[in-house]
Design a protein around this motif. Structure first.
Motif, PDB file in Angstrom:
ATOM      1  N   ASP A   1      34.602  61.056  -5.944  1.00  0.00           N
ATOM      2  CA  ASP A   1      33.548  61.290  -7.161  1.00  0.00           C
ATOM      3  C   ASP A   1      32.095  62.488  -7.627  1.00  0.00           C
TER       4      ASP A   1
ATOM      5  N   ALA B   1      28.227  58.972 -12.287  1.00  0.00           N
ATOM      6  CA  ALA B   1      26.451  57.645 -12.772  1.00  0.00           C
ATOM      7  C   ALA B   1      27.115  56.691 -13.528  1.00  0.00           C
TER       8      ALA B   1
ATOM      9  N   HIS C   1      35.096  58.347 -10.283  1.00  0.00           N
ATOM     10  CA  HIS C   1      33.697  58.608 -11.355  1.00  0.00           C
ATOM     11  C   HIS C   1      32.649  59.298 -11.050  1.00  0.00           C
TER      12      HIS C   1
ATOM     13  N   PHE D   1      26.985  53.991 -11.647  1.00  0.00           N
ATOM     14  CA  PHE D   1      26.996  53.613 -10.309  1.00  0.00           C
ATOM     15  C   PHE D   1      26.234  52.139  -9.236  1.00  0.00           C
TER      16      PHE D   1
ATOM     17  N   ARG E   1      29.498  64.074  -9.161  1.00  0.00           N
ATOM     18  CA  ARG E   1      28.197  63.410  -9.379  1.00  0.00           C
ATOM     19  C   ARG E   1      27.403  64.874  -8.423  1.00  0.00           C
TER      20      ARG E   1
ATOM     21  N   ARG F   1      24.822  62.561  -4.821  1.00  0.00           N
ATOM     22  CA  ARG F   1      25.711  61.652  -3.760  1.00  0.00           C
ATOM     23  C   ARG F   1      24.529  61.855  -2.872  1.00  0.00           C
TER      24      ARG F   1
ATOM     25  N   HIS G   1      26.225  56.843  -1.575  1.00  0.00           N
ATOM     26  CA  HIS G   1      27.955  56.983  -2.393  1.00  0.00           C
ATOM     27  C   HIS G   1      28.490  56.244  -1.650  1.00  0.00           C
TER      28      HIS G   1
END
Length: 452
Positions: free
Chosen positions: A373, A413, A411, A439, A375, A380, A384
């Motif tokens: 992740d 958003a 990944h 997301f 972001r 988060r 998440h």
């Protein structure tokens, strides 16, 4: 009769203004590439007689000094801003005549910076609009933490008082015209709408609906990460930015591109993320020209590192070059346009990696892979994927060694930052899958979500 023309730079999330009457105009917080402002004045048939800055900007290089030089306009800068060039210092209450019946009044509005100044536009003596810079924004305020950590709380309190002063002194129908708040990280939150007035802000803006203690507590708690390049912007603006050079950079052939990659320079492919994933020169990074190019490239690249740009067309290259000068990346070391096959050394295979959706990830399952992740922490915290690894994009290049072994499904958003991250991982030799999906689409797929 007066006019106000908005010049919007979506890549940086800022707005700049040209306001005037029949023959003269003032430019407010102009961007570094001043040709757009000059063109707007030419269309209106007015002469720019004044250029004003609300503050020393932290998120872009100003074109104010150069615009004043080219036009012969008076360059007005808040008197508390320490600068190395000659300017007209502006103090609270100063009045500036722009045209017949049209003028500005300076209003000290500390908070975003200690010297921040707003300018109220008066038409025949009546206040009709306020150029609020990084003070009163649409549904928010400018963040107070970009100057010095020890000043942050005090500036937050000053921001509350400044916004209330504007609300008290201006009529409800006066337009609020901020510089920040449309995607800029100088804003404490993003704009809730496209336009606003003093009256509307009285009903929705936290600085006008909450007491100072509640406002400061909430504002400080919600401050997000700051782009790394911000530390370079105010010093450049204080020293006096040099004129821009937008002539095309030197053309790099396949051999030179390979040499620059081998030397550790950044070679950035500006094409869209789908095309990049399908085939690119190994070792290159992907930052889409149509995304927030200036923000993310300037945030990620070690400051001062030479950068070579690869573009699908001369037009894409020129647009990217224009965006980058706005944040102080003045001249690409080299550039090339065309296709990856033309940019790669003869006989060298192109690199590629797959793209996927969250449904694809759910169908495959997370066993035996790394879910990364990228972001920011605030994103988060709202939710998440359980057991995912978290490294914000702006930290990834320095923390690649922390990404666990295995194929990485990365990944964000919406897909743009995941594509940048995938290119960093791919260039480092990792096996990667870019999750090119919103997301929100993870909800209902069976993937485990948590806020812990």
């Amino acid at each position: 009769m007066f006019f106000i023309e908005t010049i919007e730079l979506k890549g940086l999330g800022n707005r700049h203004y040209l306001a005037g009457g029949r023959s003269a105009a003032v430019a407010v917080d102009p961007p570094r590439d001043i040709d757009q402002v000059l063109a707007a004045a030419a269309r209106r048939g007015v002469r720019i007689t004044h250029v004003v800055e609300t503050h020393l900007h932290n998120d872009y290089v100003s074109g104010g000094l150069e615009l004043a030089r080219v036009t012969g306009a008076a360059y007005l800068v808040p008197e508390g801003a320490r600068v190395a060039f000659r300017r007209v210092p502006v103090a609270d209450g100063d009045e500036i005549r722009i045209d017949a019946g049209l003028g500005l009044r300076a209003v000290a509005t500390p908070g975003h910076t200690p010297h921040h100044t707003a300018y109220v536009l008066h038409d025949d003596g009546a206040p009709v609009a306020a150029f609020t810079g990084g003070s009163l924004l649409i549904g928010a305020v400018g963040r107070p933490d970009l100057v010095e950590p020890r000043l942050t709380e005090g500036l937050a309190r000053a921001q509350h008082a400044s916004v209330r002063r504007l609300a008290d002194e201006l009529p409800d129908e006066a337009s609020v015209l901020p510089t920040h708040g449309f995607g800029s990280f100088c804003s404490s939150a993003q704009a809730g709408g496209d336009a606003t007035t003093i009256g509307r802000e009285k009903t929705v803006n936290p600085a006008l609906t909450a007491d100072v203690e509640s406002f400061v507590t909430r504002l400080l708690a919600e401050l997000d990460d700051t782009p790394a390049y911000y530390v370079h912007m105010a010093p450049v603006n204080a020293a006096g930015p040099a004129p821009v050079d937008l002539t095309p950079p030197g053309v790099a052939g396949a051999g030179e591109i390979a040499e620059r990659l081998a030397a550790g320079e950044w070679v950035v492919d500006l094409r869209n993320r789908v095309a990049f994933a399908e085939g690119h020169v190994a070792g290159t990074y992907n930052v889409e020209a149509d995304g927030k190019l200036a923000t993310y490239l300037a945030w990620l690249i070690p400051w001062g590192r030479p950068v070579t740009l690869l573009a699908g067309s001369p037009e894409q290259l020129a647009a990217a070059q224009r965006e980058l000068v706005r944040v102080g990346i003045d001249r690409p070391a080299a550039a090339a346009t065309g296709t990856p096959r033309e940019w790669a050394a003869e006989g060298a295979p192109l690199a590629s990696f797959p793209r996927a959706s969250f449904r694809d990830l759910a169908a495959r399952g997370t066993e035996g892979i790394v879910v990364l992740d990228v972001r920011r922490s605030a994103e988060r915290a709202a939710g998440h994927l359980a057991d995912s690894v978290h490294i914000p994009l702006h930290e990834l290049n320095g923390r690649l060694a922390e990404v666990p072994a295995g194929t990485v499904w990365v990944h964000c958003a919406g897909g743009m930052r995941a594509a940048i991250a995938a290119s960093l991982l791919d260039a480092a030799g990792r096996s990667v899958v870019a999750v090119d999906d919103a997301f929100d689409a993870a909800v209902g797929t069976g993937l485990p979500l948590t806020t812990n």
